[in-house]
Each structure stands twice: as C-alpha cells, then as structure tokens.
Design a protein around this motif. Sequence first.
Motif, short mmCIF file in Angstrom:
data_model
loop_
_atom_site.label_atom_id
_atom_site.label_comp_id
_atom_site.label_asym_id
_atom_site.label_seq_id
_atom_site.Cartn_x
_atom_site.Cartn_y
_atom_site.Cartn_z
N HIS A 269 33.77 37.80 32.65
CA HIS A 269 34.27 38.56 33.34
C HIS A 269 35.61 39.50 33.31
O HIS A 269 36.01 40.01 33.80
CB HIS A 269 33.30 38.49 34.25
CG HIS A 269 31.81 38.35 34.84
ND1 HIS A 269 31.37 37.76 35.50
CD2 HIS A 269 31.28 39.27 34.09
CE1 HIS A 269 29.84 37.69 34.84
NE2 HIS A 269 30.11 39.04 34.02
N SER A 270 36.30 38.24 32.21
CA SER A 270 37.88 38.41 32.79
C SER A 270 38.67 39.58 32.24
O SER A 270 39.94 39.93 32.46
CB SER A 270 38.20 37.07 31.84
OG SER A 270 38.44 37.26 30.97
N LYS A 271 37.89 39.98 31.51
CA LYS A 271 38.12 40.91 30.52
C LYS A 271 37.81 42.65 31.68
O LYS A 271 36.68 42.88 31.34
CB LYS A 271 38.03 41.52 29.14
CG LYS A 271 38.49 39.99 28.70
CD LYS A 271 38.10 40.67 27.34
CE LYS A 271 38.15 39.40 25.75
NZ LYS A 271 38.21 39.45 24.40
N LYS A 272 39.14 43.69 31.46
CA LYS A 272 38.09 44.94 32.58
C LYS A 272 37.68 45.58 31.09
O LYS A 272 38.87 45.86 29.86
CB LYS A 272 39.62 44.81 32.68
CG LYS A 272 40.03 44.50 34.35
CD LYS A 272 40.96 45.76 34.76
CE LYS A 272 40.44 47.45 35.44
NZ LYS A 272 41.60 47.97 35.78
N ARG B 117 36.66 49.25 30.89
CA ARG B 117 36.41 50.03 31.55
C ARG B 117 35.10 50.86 31.27
O ARG B 117 34.38 51.62 30.23
CB ARG B 117 37.56 51.30 30.63
CG ARG B 117 39.14 50.29 30.62
CD ARG B 117 39.52 51.12 31.71
NE ARG B 117 39.53 51.97 32.04
CZ ARG B 117 39.69 52.32 33.59
NH1 ARG B 117 39.95 51.51 34.70
NH2 ARG B 117 39.97 53.98 34.15
#
Lengths: 317, 213
Positions: free
Chosen positions: B101-104, B106
Amino acid sequence: MNSQNIIRRSATSSLTPAPQIRDHQVEVAKLIDVTTCIGCKACQVACNEWNDLRGEVETNVGVYDNPRDLHPDTWTLMRFTEHETEDNGLEWLIRKDGCMHCEDPGCLKACPAPGAIVQYANGVVDFQSDNCIGCGYCVAGCPFDVPRISKKDNKAYKCTLCSDRLAVGQEPACAKTCPTGAIAFGSKEDMKELAATRVAELQERGYDNAGLYDPAGVGGTHVMYVLHHADEPGLYAGLPKDPKISAVVEGWKDLLKPAAAVAGAVAVGAMAAHFIGVGPNTTDDDHPDGRSGLRPEDETDTTEAGKVTNLPRHAAE
Amino acid sequence: MAHKQDQILRTKFTERLCHWSIVVCFFLAATSGISWFFPTFSWMSNFLGTPQMARALHPFLGIAVFVGLCYMFKRFVHHNMPVRSDSIWFRNVKSVLLADHSKKLRIGKYNAGQKILFWLIMSSIVVLLLSGLVMWRAYFAEFFPIWMLRLAILAHSVAGIGLILLIMGHIYLAIWVRGSITGMVTGYVSKSWARQHHDRWAEELKAKESEKA
C-alpha cells in the motif's frame, strides 16, 4: 435384453461408464424399404396403439402428412413428397420418419440429466422419461430433428424402437403391422444383407442410384432406409445427406467443457496460492504493525499519481 | 457502529439489499447451471429441490439476477466509467496483488479491476438473458430454428462459465481485502480502509465534507 444391458448413459463421465461387461448382444436394426411403402400409415396406428399415444386430432392442411409433424404423441410419421423426375414423371416418395437410433447419438451426448437417455447393447437409444428434466438439449443434439418436448409434462419423447417388445423377443409394433413388408426387423447384419438384395433388384430395374441409408457420420444407425435415390436423400422430406452431431454441440461438449474445468481448477488454485502467499489484505491503521503503512499526515506526492494531471473528478454519493 | 466518526457509508441500503438478493438468486441459478454443464456436479441442482424443479426455476432466477443487475447498473455505472488515472492501477497491478500500500494509485470509488468486472458482468448477463430466452424450452425455444438453439446453448454456456469465474474472483477478493464484506453487509467502511484502497474517492469525500463545513 434387460436393464443391465445399458452400455451408454447420458451425463455419465467416461471415467464412470455405464455397465460394459455384458455388451455381447447382437445389434438389431429396423430396415424401412421406402420403395415398397404404400403410405397406408398402419405403422403410425400400430405405434400409437402399442405405446398408448393419443395425439390431438388436427385439421387437414392440404397434404397427406397427418399429423403435420412429429409430436410428443406421434413417434413415427409418414412424410409424403411429390418428386418430379427429369422425364416429367411423378414419384411419390413416402418416408416413415422417426428416431434413427444412431450408434453415436447426439441426443445422448447433449443430455445433461444422468440416465435420462440410455443406449442398450443391442443399439436401441431410449429415453427414460422419469429422469428427463425437459431442458430440450436433446433437440439441439439430434441431427435428424426427432425428439419432441411435451407441453403436458415437459419431458422429451421419441420412438423407443419398442424396447419393451424387444425385451420379450418381439419385433417393433410398426414392423409387425406393415402390410407390404416394407418394414423388416432383425440383426443389423441380416438387415444389411436384406437391403443389399433389395438394392440389387432396384438397380436391375433401372434405379441406378438405389442404395442403403446407414449414415457413417453418426456411426451408422439402427433404423436404416432402402432408397431409390440414395444419392439424394434430401428428396425424401429433407433426410440429411451426411448427418453428424453439430460442430457447435461438439465444441460445447468436447472443447468448452474440459477448458472450463481447467479454468475453474486453475482459478481456485491461483486464489488459494495467492491467499497463502500474500495473506489477508488488512487495513494498515487497523493493524499498526503492518508493513508499508500510509498515514494521511505523511502523504507526499512522490508517486506516479503526481504525473497524471487533469483527472476527471467523480464526486462520491 | 453505523454512525461512528471514522466510518463512511459506502453502499446504501437499497444497493446492499439488491446485492444480497442477487447473491441468493445467482447462487441458485449458477449451481443449477453448473449441474447441467458438468453433469458430474448434477447434485448441485438439488439446491432447488429436484433436477426437474431446478430446470423450471433456473430461468426465473436468471431473470431476477438480470433485473437486480439493471438496478445495479443504474446506481453504479457513473462510478465505473473509465478515467485516465485507471492506468496507474494497471501499471501497479503487481503491488496491488501483493497488498503493497506504499503507492498512491489515485483510485476512485472503484478501481480499474472492479470496473472491468462491472462491465464484464453486465455484458455476460445480457448474453445470458438473450441466449436463455432462445433456449427456454417451456415457452420460447419452439419458435427458433435448431441451429439457433445450438448457438444459444453454446453462448449461454460460455457466458455462464465466464460469469461464474468472474464472481468466484469477486468473492475471493472480497474475502482477501479485509473490511469489504462488512462494507457490503453494513454499508460502512472505515476511513482508513477508504484511504488505503480508494484514495481518490476518500479525498473527494473529504473535500466534499470541508466544502459543506
């Protein structure tokens, strides 16, 4: 013949076959000599009598076919064709239509209800109506357009080749009653021999294309015809020239079905492996010890999201 | 729990009711369908009593699923239109599957995978309805030529198997992503769940809230 002589059973996997051990019975056949038939319909009456069928009385539509079509209450039907020959002659071609009792039955292949369609060691293909669910797949499976589904009980019906009479050593009711001897019954070998004799006679009399109709595309049939024009079976009320189980039905049963089984197994296996490998996808805030926590306060736009601009906005409800 | 401060209403009552009604009808229609496609599983038609009863009820259950999905379509279609940021999800599908879950990403109310699921479900139910009507022996099959029946049965099988595989995936992902099933039962998800799995949607909700304030 008894109930143990079932050698093929609908909706039964080849891994769990029907009883095979007593398959040493003589194969039987009904031989219909179209060239000797006078269209008296005694066979239709005998069929209705023996099988206790009472079709609805219909109105005359200007042809001899009566009733107009095969029906859950009409398992055999004389189909009349007026054929004009090249020399302006008229031939009245009369074919007794009904189940052909294929060696490789399309109805049985398509049927999804276990044991609703069976094949006996002697070649008879029989519908066991109490197991029938009324889906109509047999209609799609049959290359001869024979099975009919009753509106009364949603079950499929067709000629049984009088399997109940055969079981006690009698011939089918239609063969028993035919006044011209156009319907013969016996072992398939004998019937082929009888047909060969008759075909030779016809050829001698100028019917050069006379022959036996025992189509190989369905593995041969246990109801065969002697035709004056065996080269053009279509003349006889659309008898198919090279009947086969439809490629669509074969694709459905022989390709799609195993492919779907593999796809299902792979899907379940992949999901199980994924869960075992990755573990449940928990929300980080609910499990502070979880890896890669993302808190609203440390949101920095260093991710790929920053590269995309002018995103359409969808307001939540 | 429904009105706790950190909860968000994700799925409204009528939508949840519709979802779970479809679950019941689809379970019965799918199991009876499997019982005919794979006769080895013919016992599955006994969920409806007898094989004959299953044959009689299956088409009505299928129509109920179709009607339910019509409502779903109306309620959810605007959340499932493709947007440019869906490509981010696709590029990062590996980290999505690894629960990283480290990346956003969108992600709006539904992620790109859910949108594909939405459109595939909607297209397969249309194929199932049309082919099902053609092959419905009790009422309509007699009006169609046999070649069409054969094609209808094949199309119904392909669409049915496809839909069942999709729904198996849907069920698995709901089990995998903790909080999803509670979300569909109660309607509420936590704010952190929303931020983690649907960041853009969570932001939009936040923006809406502060607008109101």
